[in-house]
Enzyme design. Structure first.
Site, PDB file in Angstrom:
ATOM      1  CD  GLN A 179      -3.069  -0.745   0.129  1.00  0.00           C
ATOM      2  OE1 GLN A 179      -3.178   0.369  -0.371  1.00  0.00           O
ATOM      3  NE2 GLN A 179      -3.879  -1.741  -0.214  1.00  0.00           N
ATOM      4  CB  SER A 180       4.133   1.880  -1.616  1.00  0.00           C
ATOM      5  OG  SER A 180       4.984   2.970  -1.859  1.00  0.00           O
ATOM      6  CG  ASN A 181       1.077   6.778   1.223  1.00  0.00           C
ATOM      7  OD1 ASN A 181       0.022   6.269   0.873  1.00  0.00           O
ATOM      8  ND2 ASN A 181       1.325   7.117   2.474  1.00  0.00           N
TER       9      ASN A 181
END
Length: 241
Positions: free
Chosen positions: A168-170
Site C-alpha cells: 500500500q505504498s504512498n
C-alpha cells in the site's frame, strides 16, 4: 432504507471524484488550449503559448536555489524540475490552550498532553501541510522528489518508470500518478507476503486503498516477497559500495 441510499450516493460520488482526478493524470488534461487562455486573459499568442508551456506538467524548468541555500549547495539538478506540486504548501499554527486528557491507566491519574507542556514553555508549534501538495493522487511530500526524478527521466528519453514499495505504498501511488501525468508508463514492484500465491494465480493483489489508485492510472504491477527485496538490496550494496 434512507441510510442505504445515502451510503450508495456517497459511494457513487467518491468513485466519480476519483475517476475525474485520475482522468487529469491519464490524459495530461493540464494542457490548456491557448485559445481558451486568450479568451479570458488579455495577452498575445506568444504570451499565451509561454503560459501554456509553464502549465504543462511534462516541461522542466530551471531549478533556482532558495536564498538560504545559496553558496551552500553546488550539485544542482542539471535537468531542472517539473511543476507537479501545488507549492508553497501552507504553514498552520497549532493551538495549545485548553487541551487536556485523562490517562486510561488509573494509577497514572490525570496526564497532560504534550501541547499543554508546549504552552507552559511558551513554544509555538507549526505544521507544514505537505499533504496539500496535490490531490488524492499526488498528496504528500513524495511529489517533491518526483519533480526532479521525472524531469531527469524525460531528459534522458525514458518511456517508463520502475519503482518498488510496500503493498500500500504512498510512494508507488504518487510515482504512478505523476508518471502518467508526464507521459511515462509506471511499473510497480509491490512487496507483499502474498507474492507467491499471487504469482501462482491463487490470490489477487486486490482493489483497495492505494492499489486501486495504482490500477486506475494503468500501472503494470509485479509482486515480490520481503525476503526477495532484502536479497536484492544486499546484492546491490555488495556490488556498489
Amino acid at each position: 432504507e434512507s441510510s442505504m441510499i445515502s451510503r450508495l450516493l456517497l459511494f457513487i460520488s467518491s468513485i466519480l471524484f476519483l475517476s475525474m482526478s485520475f482522468l487529469f493524470c491519464y490524459t495530461n488534461s493540464y494542457l490548456i488550449p491557448q485559445s481558451l487562455i486568450r479568451r479570458f486573459l488579455p495577452m498575445d499568442s506568444r504570451s499565451a503559448s509561454s503560459l501554456v508551456m509553464s502549465l504543462r506538467p511534462d516541461v522542466a524548468h530551471k531549478y533556482h536555489l532558495p536564498p538560504w541555500a545559496e553558496g551552500k549547495l553546488t550539485n544542482l539538478p542539471k535537468h531542472g524540475r517539473l511543476h507537479l506540486a501545488n507549492l508553497p504548501t501552507p504553514l498552520h499554527a497549532i493551538g495549545t490552550s485548553g487541551i487536556t486528557s485523562v490517562s486510561k491507566n488509573k494509577k497514572d491519574g490525570e496526564k497532560k498532553e504534550i501541547l499543554n507542556r508546549l504552552e507552559e514553555l511558551d513554544i509555538k508549534l507549526y505544521i507544514k501541510r505537505d499533504d496539500a501538495t496535490g490531490g488524492a493522487e499526488l498528496g504528500g511530500n513524495k511529489v517533491r522528489k518526483l519533480e526532479f526524478l521525472l524531469a531527469e527521466a524525460l531528459a534522458e528519453g525514458c518511456d517508463s518508470v520502475v519503482t518498488i514499495g510496500g503493498e500500500q505504498s504512498n510512494h508507488c501511488r504518487a510515482t504512478a500518478s505523476a508518471s502518467r501525468m508526464v507521459g511515462l508508463s509506471p511499473h510497480l514492484i509491490l512487496r507483499t507476503q502474498r507474492a507467491e500465491p499471487i504469482h501462482d494465480k491463487k490470490d489477487d493483489i486486490g482493489w483497495t486503498g492505494n492499489i486501486l489508485f495504482d490500477r486506475m492510472v494503468g500501472s503494470t504491477i509485479y509482486t515480490c516477497t520481503p525476503g526477495e527485496v532484502r536479497s536484492i538490496r544486499e546484492f546491490l550494496i555488495s556490488c556498489c559500495f
